[in-house]
Design an enzyme around this catalytic site. Structure first.
Site, PDB file in Angstrom:
ATOM      1  N   ALA A  61       0.871  -1.172   0.000  1.00 43.54           N
ATOM      2  CA  ALA A  61       0.000   0.000   0.000  1.00 43.54           C
ATOM      3  C   ALA A  61       0.906   1.219   0.000  1.00 43.54           C
ATOM      4  O   ALA A  61       2.083   1.132   0.336  1.00 43.54           O
ATOM      5  CB  ALA A  61      -0.887  -0.014   1.247  1.00 43.54           C
ATOM      6  N   GLY A 100       0.449  -5.137   0.752  1.00 38.98           N
ATOM      7  CA  GLY A 100      -0.715  -5.122  -0.137  1.00 38.98           C
ATOM      8  C   GLY A 100      -0.398  -5.666  -1.513  1.00 38.98           C
ATOM      9  O   GLY A 100      -1.302  -6.141  -2.209  1.00 38.98           O
ATOM     10  N   GLU A 123       3.964  -5.860   7.158  1.00 40.71           N
ATOM     11  CA  GLU A 123       3.173  -4.833   7.837  1.00 40.71           C
ATOM     12  C   GLU A 123       3.543  -4.656   9.307  1.00 40.71           C
ATOM     13  O   GLU A 123       3.507  -3.559   9.844  1.00 40.71           O
ATOM     14  CB  GLU A 123       1.680  -5.148   7.718  1.00 40.71           C
ATOM     15  CG  GLU A 123       1.095  -4.909   6.347  1.00 40.71           C
ATOM     16  CD  GLU A 123       1.263  -6.088   5.424  1.00 40.71           C
ATOM     17  OE1 GLU A 123       2.038  -7.017   5.725  1.00 40.71           O
ATOM     18  OE2 GLU A 123       0.615  -6.081   4.358  1.00 40.71           O
TER      19      GLU A 123
HETATM   20  N1  T1G Z   1       4.685   3.286  -0.198  1.00 33.79           N
HETATM   21  C1  T1G Z   1       5.186   4.452  -0.645  1.00 33.79           C
HETATM   22  N2  T1G Z   1       6.475   4.647  -1.007  1.00 33.79           N
HETATM   23  C2  T1G Z   1       7.296   3.586  -0.888  1.00 33.79           C
HETATM   24  C3  T1G Z   1       6.856   2.327  -0.419  1.00 33.79           C
HETATM   25  C4  T1G Z   1       5.482   2.206  -0.072  1.00 33.79           C
HETATM   26  N3  T1G Z   1       4.963   1.048   0.339  1.00 33.79           N
HETATM   27  N4  T1G Z   1       7.929   1.480  -0.415  1.00 33.79           N
HETATM   28  C5  T1G Z   1       8.973   2.190  -0.869  1.00 33.79           C
HETATM   29  N5  T1G Z   1       8.609   3.445  -1.139  1.00 33.79           N
HETATM   30  C6  T1G Z   1       9.456   4.499  -1.676  1.00 33.79           C
HETATM   31  C7  T1G Z   1      10.567   4.859  -0.715  1.00 33.79           C
HETATM   32  O1  T1G Z   1      10.084   5.811   0.226  1.00 33.79           O
HETATM   33  C8  T1G Z   1      11.585   5.437  -1.667  1.00 33.79           C
HETATM   34  O2  T1G Z   1      11.120   6.739  -2.007  1.00 33.79           O
HETATM   35  C9  T1G Z   1      11.434   4.571  -2.909  1.00 33.79           C
HETATM   36  O3  T1G Z   1      10.127   3.989  -2.829  1.00 33.79           O
HETATM   37  C10 T1G Z   1      12.458   3.468  -3.000  1.00 33.79           C
HETATM   38  O4  T1G Z   1      12.401   2.773  -1.756  1.00 33.79           O
HETATM   39  C11 T1G Z   1      -2.644  -3.023   3.025  1.00 33.79           C
HETATM   40  C12 T1G Z   1      -1.132  -1.719   4.797  1.00 33.79           C
HETATM   41  C13 T1G Z   1      10.209  -2.088  -1.684  1.00 33.79           C
HETATM   42  C14 T1G Z   1      12.063  -3.347  -0.567  1.00 33.79           C
HETATM   43  O5  T1G Z   1       6.449  -2.225   3.948  1.00 33.79           O
HETATM   44  O6  T1G Z   1      10.609  -2.379   1.940  1.00 33.79           O
HETATM   45  O7  T1G Z   1       0.901  -2.787   2.269  1.00 33.79           O
HETATM   46  O8  T1G Z   1      13.063   8.043  -1.120  1.00 33.79           O
HETATM   47  O9  T1G Z   1      14.724   3.371  -1.041  1.00 33.79           O
HETATM   48  O10 T1G Z   1      15.979  -0.049  -0.957  1.00 33.79           O
HETATM   49  O11 T1G Z   1      -1.717  -4.821   4.189  1.00 33.79           O
HETATM   50  O12 T1G Z   1      11.148   0.239  -0.262  1.00 33.79           O
HETATM   51  O13 T1G Z   1      12.997   7.291  -3.529  1.00 33.79           O
HETATM   52  O14 T1G Z   1      11.395   9.075  -2.711  1.00 33.79           O
HETATM   53  O15 T1G Z   1      13.391   1.561   0.138  1.00 33.79           O
HETATM   54  O16 T1G Z   1      15.172  -0.746  -3.299  1.00 33.79           O
HETATM   55  C15 T1G Z   1       3.928  -2.767   3.060  1.00 33.79           C
HETATM   56  C16 T1G Z   1       8.211  -0.971   2.142  1.00 33.79           C
HETATM   57  C17 T1G Z   1       3.240  -1.447   3.149  1.00 33.79           C
HETATM   58  C18 T1G Z   1       7.419  -2.238   1.803  1.00 33.79           C
HETATM   59  C19 T1G Z   1      12.536  -1.354  -1.991  1.00 33.79           C
HETATM   60  N6  T1G Z   1       5.098  -2.655   2.238  1.00 33.79           N
HETATM   61  N7  T1G Z   1       9.240  -0.740   1.158  1.00 33.79           N
HETATM   62  O17 T1G Z   1      13.723  -1.082  -1.289  1.00 33.79           O
HETATM   63  O18 T1G Z   1      14.226   1.209  -2.224  1.00 33.79           O
HETATM   64  S1  T1G Z   1       1.867  -1.518   4.234  1.00 33.79           S
HETATM   65  C20 T1G Z   1       6.285  -2.368   2.761  1.00 33.79           C
HETATM   66  C21 T1G Z   1      10.397  -1.469   1.179  1.00 33.79           C
HETATM   67  C22 T1G Z   1       0.748  -2.448   3.412  1.00 33.79           C
HETATM   68  C23 T1G Z   1      -1.368  -3.712   3.398  1.00 33.79           C
HETATM   69  C24 T1G Z   1      -0.441  -2.852   4.208  1.00 33.79           C
HETATM   70  C25 T1G Z   1      11.446  -1.057   0.198  1.00 33.79           C
HETATM   71  C26 T1G Z   1      11.538  -1.979  -1.009  1.00 33.79           C
HETATM   72  P1  T1G Z   1      12.216   7.877  -2.375  1.00 33.79           P
HETATM   73  P2  T1G Z   1      13.749   2.259  -1.108  1.00 33.79           P
HETATM   74  P3  T1G Z   1      14.876  -0.189  -1.956  1.00 33.79           P
END
Ligand code: T1G
Length: 694
Positions: A61, A100, A123
């Site tokens: 998400a 998500g 999450e």
């Molecule tokens: N939402 C918005 N922006 C995100 C994002 C996200 N989920 N994940 C990464 N970004 C942005 C990050 O801020 C950065 O932005 C750029 O992408 C590159 O990220 C309903 C509620 C995917 C493994 O927890 O673990 O789904 O600084 O530097 O090292 O049940 O990002 O470039 O402007 O980290 O290659 C669950 C979180 C959400 C995954 C990539 N998902 N992200 O790592 O790049 S909650 C997560 C990561 C959810 C549902 C629930 C990592 C990555 P900018 P990065 P990276």
């Protein structure tokens, strides 16, 4: 358009294209609803594939939407709409399908993964639980305990393991999209296999109880993991839709929790620390060939970290025996990485044979792109090393010192190229700890700073820029809350009481357990070093010096603040008498402290000095302090860091605590002007973070 629909022959193609990680923001969710409708209405399409453009399948998400009013369509409804289609949809997963994103894939009717794809439900690391059907669909696909293990560990599951678990149905052997299309064609005309229709697994109370206890031990204070276990197990015996409702209710409750705010703050702060105007658009220098001077614990750890990142390393020691010892230390650290499953044995062997060179001649550093000095913490020794480096290193080589507190400007003065000199303060063990303080001296070239940040990214560490001062960011703040706890021990608190109170607050370890781990000799030498500059009213923890003088150095001698033997460490039984003698000698009448005061004094000291660190520019923003304390000093992540915690706790409360403490010890408790200003203006540290990003 972040989501498009087209048809290729008899197969519909739904494409998500929402850089950087295809997060399911509102536009994506709305686009998916439209694409599902178009596919359903397209009679010529007998099946469909869902693919993502760019670097990865949906990574979750959109976290930037959290804390704002939720906007329809909600992700669970989008996924249910896709799952309810009468024609099969195949998810083609590459990169990281997380949160998500994996929930979206589980709502599809089949899943195919690229061999390098990874997937998971992280999450709980954000203070949440899977909120788009993950608690309901994952157990149906892979079973109860594998699902609970995946959800509570938040780990990323490699595609091959996902196939074995039944999370995906196939691994691509060639082009992912082509293979996904072929899978879709093979399913065309068949009734879609809806995950929601699979039977829920049976409960396993004993295994669940064991997992719950293990999680509570591993992550004291966190609430997401336990709540996720509750939702999964409580919903096993109810219909799917009722389970979804239970998940939704728990998700929304966690969304409002302070832990969710703190963990999301930590997530974004760790990505914001690299956003510095001084290095925006500045290209780093090469960093393929690394030189390390000094093969002790730190030097060997740094060399190991660079080898693990695939770099060439030349390590120089003073003689052959020391160089051989360093190689053995590095081999042991790499073996540890193999044991932890972080490194294949063959990769360890090639690192040692092909990429590590050890020697005693500085000439071996002549081609190094970046050289890190990790010798004894003596200014004289470091000045000699840098003078020698100045003669040997190639033009443009970055010359870095790993000093933890010495003046990097003075070290730069030992060379004719101060612009190439920088501090790279690693934290022990350097091949494990994620934090790297990049200490920028007055004349350090921005390109050299950018190179420090590039090295951190290469080593999978988090770099935080620090200005030159005694202790930079972390150790400087540590010295202040360390003084606060030592003062409480002098005034009557027991060290183990302080450790327990701060461990209950969420610290990974209390300060006295940390002292025993680091060695009481380290603390004694730091006090000796600072003795000349000591304020006459400074309160010296003479009890620590007594332990040091009698040879009780902590873990390394088996006795310090605690005694170490079989089982759990116990408080040193001789300590109460020692403390009584010290207090009597100082004319102190001991008094009782409760946990609340212990935490209040410790946190007030930490936040007060942190405010000074931000105010004088040693740290660029309050979020930089949070990242340092979270990643180098065991501050509880679910509290977001000291500055985030202070905002939530109330800066006015902290300031009034400081003023109250000053009534009995005015010398120490001087409110930081920035703290007073923020309270007077009704602002918070978060406002300074926002201002720095505008
Ligand atoms: N939402 C918005 N922006 C995100 C994002 C996200 N989920 N994940 C990464 N970004 C942005 C990050 O801020 C950065 O932005 C750029 O992408 C590159 O990220 C309903 C509620 C995917 C493994 O927890 O673990 O789904 O600084 O530097 O090292 O049940 O990002 O470039 O402007 O980290 O290659 C669950 C979180 C959400 C995954 C990539 N998902 N992200 O790592 O790049 S909650 C997560 C990561 C959810 C549902 C629930 C990592 C990555 P900018 P990065 P990276």
């Amino acid at each position: 358009m972040p989501v498009t629909y087209r048809r290729d022959g008899a197969i519909g193609v739904i494409t998500i294209d929402n850089p950087p990680v295809n997060a399911t923001g509102q536009a994506v969710r709305a686009g998916l609803m439209l694409a599902a409708r178009d596919f359903a209405a397209d009679d010529a399409a007998e099946a469909a594939v869902m693919i993502c453009a760019g670097r990865t399948w949906v990574a979750g998400a959109d976290i930037t939407e959290f804390g704002k009013p939720p906007r329809e369509p909600f992700l669970p409804d989008v996924i249910t709409a896709i799952e309810s289609l009468d024609k099969p949809v195949v998810a083609a997963i590459h990169g990281t399908a997380l949160g998500g994103g994996l929930e979206l894939a589980m709502g599809c009717h089949a899943r195919i993964g690229a061999p390098g794809a990874r997937m998971g439900l992280p999450e709980v690391t954000l203070g949440l639980l899977p909120g788009a059907g993950g608690t309901q669909r994952l157990p149906r696909l892979i079973g109860l305990m594998p699902a609970l293990e995946a959800i509570t560990s938040a780990r990323q599951i490699p595609a091959a393991e996902a196939l074995d678990l039944g999370l995906i149905d196939a691994l691509a052997t060639g082009d992912l999209t082509a293979d996904a299309m072929a899978l879709a064609r093979s399913l065309a005309g068949q009734a879609p296999r809806r995950t929601r229709d699979l039977p829920a697994p049976g409960d396993q109370p004993d295994a669940v109880a064991a997992l719950r206890a293990a999680v509570a031990r591993r992550l004291p204070g966190r609430i997401g993991e336990g709540t996720a276990i509750d939702v999964v197990t409580d919903s096993l015996a109810v219909p799917f839709d009722q389970g979804m409702a239970m998940e939704r209710a728990a998700f929304l409750a966690l969304m409002d929790s302070p832990q969710r705010a703190a963990l999301i703050h930590a997530f974004f702060a760790e990505r914001a620390v690299g956003n510095l105007p001084a290095i925006k658009g500045v290209a780093p220098r090469d960093l393929e060939r690394i030189g390390v001077i000094g093969g002790g614990t730190m030097g060997a750890g740094i060399a190991t970290a660079c080898l693990l990142a695939g770099q060439q390393v030349t390590l120089i020691e003073r003689d052959d025996a020391a160089a051989a010892r360093a190689r053995d230390t590095i081999a042991g650290m790499l073996e540890g990485a193999v044991k932890r499953g972080k490194l294949k044995p063959e990769a360890r062997d090639s690192a040692l044979s092909d990429r590590l060179t050890t020697g005693t001649d500085y000439a071996g550093l002549a081609q190094a792109d970046l050289i890190i000095e990790a010798v004894f913490e003596s200014m004289e020794v470091k000045e000699q090393v840098f003078a020698q480096l100045d003669r040997v290193a190639k033009p443009g080589a970055v010359l870095a010192t790993n000093t933890s507190y010495l003046d990097v400007n003075r070290i730069a003065d030992a060379t004719g190229r101060p612009g190439d000199v920088i501090g790279l303060h690693f934290f022990s063990p350097a091949h494990v700890m994620r934090l790297l303080e990049v200490v920028v001296a007055d004349r350090t070239d921005p390109q050299v700073v950018a190179t420090g940040f590039a090295l951190a990214k290469r080593l999978k560490k988090i770099a935080v820029r620090a200005g030159v001062c005694d202790g930079f960011i972390g150790n400087r703040i540590l010295s202040h809350y360390r003084a606060a706890v030592d003062a409480m021990v002098l005034d009557g608190a027991a060290p183990q009481q302080i450790d327990r109170a701060l461990a209950d607050f969420g610290f990974a370890m209390g300060p006295y357990a940390v002292s025993d781990l680091a060695g009481l000799d380290i603390g004694a030498m730091t006090r000796q070093r600072k003795a000349a500059d000591r304020h006459p009213r400074d309160r010296v923890p003479v009890f620590a010096d007594r332990l040091y003088e009698q040879g009780d150095l902590g873990r390394k001698t088996g006795r310090g603040f605690y005694v170490y033997g079989e089982g759990k460490p116990q408080p040193n039984p001789d300590l109460p008498a020692l403390l009584d003698r010290v207090r009597a000698d100082l004319g102190l009448t001991p008094r009782a402290f409760d946990d609340e005061e212990i935490v209040a004094r410790t946190m007030a000291a930490m936040v007060n000095e942190a405010a000074r660190v931000v105010e004088d520019g040693t740290a660029a923003r309050p979020l930089d302090v949070d990242v340092v304390m979270l990643n180098g000093y065991g501050f509880p992540r679910w509290r977001g860091g000291p500055m985030h915690w202070a905002d939530a706790h109330g800066l006015d409360r902290i300031l009034s605590d400081i003023r109250r403490f000053a009534e009995t010890d005015d010398h120490y408790w001087q409110p930081a002007p920035l703290l007073e200003r923020l309270v007077a203006e009704g602002r918070r540290f978060a406002d300074l973070n926002k201002e720095s990003q505008s």
